[in-house]
Design a protein around this motif. Sequence first.
Motif, PDB file in Angstrom:
ATOM      1  N   SER A 106      71.376  48.147  78.502  1.00 51.59           N
ATOM      2  CA  SER A 106      70.024  47.600  78.828  1.00 51.59           C
ATOM      3  C   SER A 106      69.777  46.092  78.731  1.00 51.59           C
ATOM      4  CB  SER A 106      68.913  48.393  78.086  1.00 51.59           C
ATOM      5  OG  SER A 106      69.150  47.738  76.441  1.00 51.59           O
ATOM      6  N   GLY A 107      70.906  45.323  78.272  1.00 57.09           N
ATOM      7  CA  GLY A 107      70.678  43.982  78.332  1.00 57.09           C
ATOM      8  C   GLY A 107      71.576  43.364  79.365  1.00 57.09           C
ATOM      9  N   GLU A 108      71.700  42.010  79.270  1.00 62.05           N
ATOM     10  CA  GLU A 108      72.498  41.189  80.078  1.00 62.05           C
ATOM     11  C   GLU A 108      74.350  41.449  79.825  1.00 62.05           C
ATOM     12  OE1 GLU A 108      71.616  39.390  82.572  1.00 62.05           O
ATOM     13  OE2 GLU A 108      69.554  40.092  82.052  1.00 62.05           O
ATOM     14  N   ARG A 109      74.346  42.196  78.722  1.00 60.19           N
ATOM     15  CA  ARG A 109      75.878  42.326  78.520  1.00 60.19           C
ATOM     16  C   ARG A 109      76.109  43.894  77.589  1.00 60.19           C
ATOM     17  NH1 ARG A 109      79.795  38.557  74.648  1.00 60.19           N
ATOM     18  NH2 ARG A 109      81.572  39.302  75.430  1.00 60.19           N
ATOM     19  N   VAL A 110      77.084  44.537  78.216  1.00 65.30           N
ATOM     20  CA  VAL A 110      77.310  45.802  77.761  1.00 65.30           C
ATOM     21  C   VAL A 110      77.983  45.753  76.361  1.00 65.30           C
ATOM     22  CG1 VAL A 110      78.458  48.029  78.018  1.00 65.30           C
ATOM     23  CG2 VAL A 110      77.453  46.879  80.191  1.00 65.30           C
ATOM     24  N   THR A 111      77.276  46.385  75.519  1.00 62.94           N
ATOM     25  CA  THR A 111      77.649  46.331  74.236  1.00 62.94           C
ATOM     26  C   THR A 111      77.867  47.883  73.534  1.00 62.94           C
ATOM     27  OG1 THR A 111      75.463  46.216  73.144  1.00 62.94           O
ATOM     28  CG2 THR A 111      76.643  44.140  73.559  1.00 62.94           C
ATOM     29  N   ALA A 112      78.477  47.827  72.334  1.00 58.32           N
ATOM     30  CA  ALA A 112      78.759  49.252  71.842  1.00 58.32           C
ATOM     31  C   ALA A 112      79.119  49.012  70.249  1.00 58.32           C
ATOM     32  CB  ALA A 112      80.216  49.884  72.529  1.00 58.32           C
ATOM     33  N   THR A 113      78.724  50.126  69.609  1.00 60.28           N
ATOM     34  CA  THR A 113      79.027  50.372  68.152  1.00 60.28           C
ATOM     35  C   THR A 113      79.990  51.599  67.834  1.00 60.28           C
ATOM     36  OG1 THR A 113      76.926  51.240  67.746  1.00 60.28           O
ATOM     37  CG2 THR A 113      77.090  48.912  67.481  1.00 60.28           C
ATOM     38  N   ALA A 114      80.830  51.482  66.971  1.00 59.12           N
ATOM     39  CA  ALA A 114      81.791  52.546  66.767  1.00 59.12           C
ATOM     40  C   ALA A 114      81.660  52.882  65.340  1.00 59.12           C
ATOM     41  CB  ALA A 114      83.183  52.256  67.164  1.00 59.12           C
ATOM     42  N   ARG A 115      81.826  54.225  65.124  1.00 64.94           N
ATOM     43  CA  ARG A 115      81.841  54.557  63.764  1.00 64.94           C
ATOM     44  C   ARG A 115      83.104  54.901  63.208  1.00 64.94           C
ATOM     45  NH1 ARG A 115      79.100  59.100  61.818  1.00 64.94           N
ATOM     46  NH2 ARG A 115      79.566  60.220  63.805  1.00 64.94           N
ATOM     47  N   THR A 116      84.117  54.887  63.791  1.00 60.11           N
ATOM     48  CA  THR A 116      85.381  55.458  63.278  1.00 60.11           C
ATOM     49  C   THR A 116      86.472  54.654  64.046  1.00 60.11           C
ATOM     50  OG1 THR A 116      86.122  57.025  65.256  1.00 60.11           O
ATOM     51  CG2 THR A 116      84.728  57.902  63.234  1.00 60.11           C
ATOM     52  N   ASP A 117      87.687  54.683  63.507  1.00 58.62           N
ATOM     53  CA  ASP A 117      88.812  53.723  64.037  1.00 58.62           C
ATOM     54  C   ASP A 117      89.289  54.435  65.251  1.00 58.62           C
ATOM     55  OD1 ASP A 117      88.802  51.957  61.707  1.00 58.62           O
ATOM     56  OD2 ASP A 117      90.355  52.969  60.690  1.00 58.62           O
ATOM     57  N   ALA A 118      89.316  55.572  65.292  1.00 53.99           N
ATOM     58  CA  ALA A 118      89.570  56.336  66.497  1.00 53.99           C
ATOM     59  C   ALA A 118      88.726  55.764  67.835  1.00 53.99           C
ATOM     60  CB  ALA A 118      89.709  57.915  66.486  1.00 53.99           C
ATOM     61  N   ALA A 119      87.447  55.733  67.535  1.00 55.68           N
ATOM     62  CA  ALA A 119      86.587  55.323  68.486  1.00 55.68           C
ATOM     63  C   ALA A 119      86.625  53.868  68.900  1.00 55.68           C
ATOM     64  CB  ALA A 119      84.993  55.657  68.299  1.00 55.68           C
ATOM     65  N   ARG A 120      87.194  53.290  67.891  1.00 59.33           N
ATOM     66  CA  ARG A 120      87.403  51.835  68.217  1.00 59.33           C
ATOM     67  C   ARG A 120      88.465  51.545  68.974  1.00 59.33           C
ATOM     68  NH1 ARG A 120      86.212  51.651  62.438  1.00 59.33           N
ATOM     69  NH2 ARG A 120      84.067  51.170  62.352  1.00 59.33           N
ATOM     70  N   ARG A 121      89.614  52.332  68.933  1.00 61.53           N
ATOM     71  CA  ARG A 121      90.745  52.295  69.594  1.00 61.53           C
ATOM     72  C   ARG A 121      90.332  52.458  71.139  1.00 61.53           C
ATOM     73  NH1 ARG A 121      93.236  54.513  64.980  1.00 61.53           N
ATOM     74  NH2 ARG A 121      92.981  56.411  65.793  1.00 61.53           N
ATOM     75  N   VAL A 122      89.726  53.607  71.486  1.00 61.52           N
ATOM     76  CA  VAL A 122      89.288  53.939  72.809  1.00 61.52           C
ATOM     77  C   VAL A 122      88.458  52.977  73.276  1.00 61.52           C
ATOM     78  CG1 VAL A 122      87.567  55.433  74.063  1.00 61.52           C
ATOM     79  CG2 VAL A 122      89.121  56.431  72.388  1.00 61.52           C
ATOM     80  N   LEU A 123      87.471  52.028  72.571  1.00 62.83           N
ATOM     81  CA  LEU A 123      86.825  51.026  73.110  1.00 62.83           C
ATOM     82  C   LEU A 123      87.813  49.975  73.619  1.00 62.83           C
ATOM     83  CD1 LEU A 123      83.787  50.835  70.988  1.00 62.83           C
ATOM     84  CD2 LEU A 123      83.706  51.730  73.229  1.00 62.83           C
ATOM     85  N   ALA A 124      88.602  49.502  72.796  1.00 63.43           N
ATOM     86  CA  ALA A 124      89.514  48.505  72.908  1.00 63.43           C
ATOM     87  C   ALA A 124      90.625  48.964  74.361  1.00 63.43           C
ATOM     88  CB  ALA A 124      90.497  48.341  71.796  1.00 63.43           C
ATOM     89  N   ASN A 125      90.933  50.023  74.406  1.00 59.95           N
ATOM     90  CA  ASN A 125      91.718  50.577  75.578  1.00 59.95           C
ATOM     91  C   ASN A 125      91.113  50.512  77.011  1.00 59.95           C
ATOM     92  OD1 ASN A 125      93.688  51.170  73.785  1.00 59.95           O
ATOM     93  ND2 ASN A 125      93.476  53.353  73.624  1.00 59.95           N
ATOM     94  N   HIS A 126      89.621  50.354  76.762  1.00 59.29           N
ATOM     95  CA  HIS A 126      88.684  50.086  78.018  1.00 59.29           C
ATOM     96  C   HIS A 126      88.307  49.148  78.250  1.00 59.29           C
ATOM     97  CE1 HIS A 126      89.794  54.579  77.796  1.00 59.29           C
ATOM     98  NE2 HIS A 126      89.622  54.629  79.012  1.00 59.29           N
ATOM     99  N   GLY A 127      88.708  47.873  77.757  1.00 63.31           N
ATOM    100  CA  GLY A 127      88.302  46.576  77.983  1.00 63.31           C
ATOM    101  C   GLY A 127      87.154  45.936  77.186  1.00 63.31           C
ATOM    102  N   PHE A 128      86.839  46.808  76.044  1.00 61.32           N
ATOM    103  CA  PHE A 128      85.827  46.276  75.092  1.00 61.32           C
ATOM    104  C   PHE A 128      86.407  45.214  74.105  1.00 61.32           C
ATOM    105  CE2 PHE A 128      83.572  49.881  76.789  1.00 61.32           C
ATOM    106  CZ  PHE A 128      82.192  49.467  76.745  1.00 61.32           C
TER     107      PHE A 128
END
Length: 203
Positions: A106-128
Amino acid sequence: MAFIDHNDVVIGSTDDGHTFVLLNRAIPPAQRILTDHGFTARQPSGPGRPLYLLPPAYAGEQAHTRTGDAMHFLFQHTWDVSDLSWTTRWNPDVPLPEPDVHFNVSGERVTATARTDAARRVLANHGFTATPDGYALSAGTDETRQLGAVVKAEIALFMENLGARIGLGFRTPADIPAAPARTRGHTPTPPAAPAPDRPRRTR
């Protein structure tokens, strides 16, 4: 951001639990298809686009089934569909889960928060990339590419049995704008093949 402006059909969820379908171009059979599956038509004030709603009481199984069945018929008229909803995610064995990743578009930049290491890896693999508050996409990336990155990351999370919620910044249906904030050229993005037991997620 204006993620809801890019596709012929956008499926989303408001913060209060409504499921919505928004049409960015005229699809004459859409009203009949959607109302036949329990959606209520709501025309936003001013010029713009038709909006169809399922109430929060349908979040989960009914939203999953009704939206999926409606999309089966809408796909006969367009494949340019983006599914950004969280209210349609349903597993018959468990309630709607607390998401492993929460996307905020909803802002000027797409942001995300992650609860687990597996989720963080997915974000990193998709350009976050990591930020002091979580993760974010590069602010210089155009909206279409950011939309694609969010959708692909959400699919990857689903395939690893990780939940996600995409926050569009609409507290209630009244917050959904009647028309795009600006005029832009529109190049449809071909949808991904539907995933098993999850028939509506497209690019």
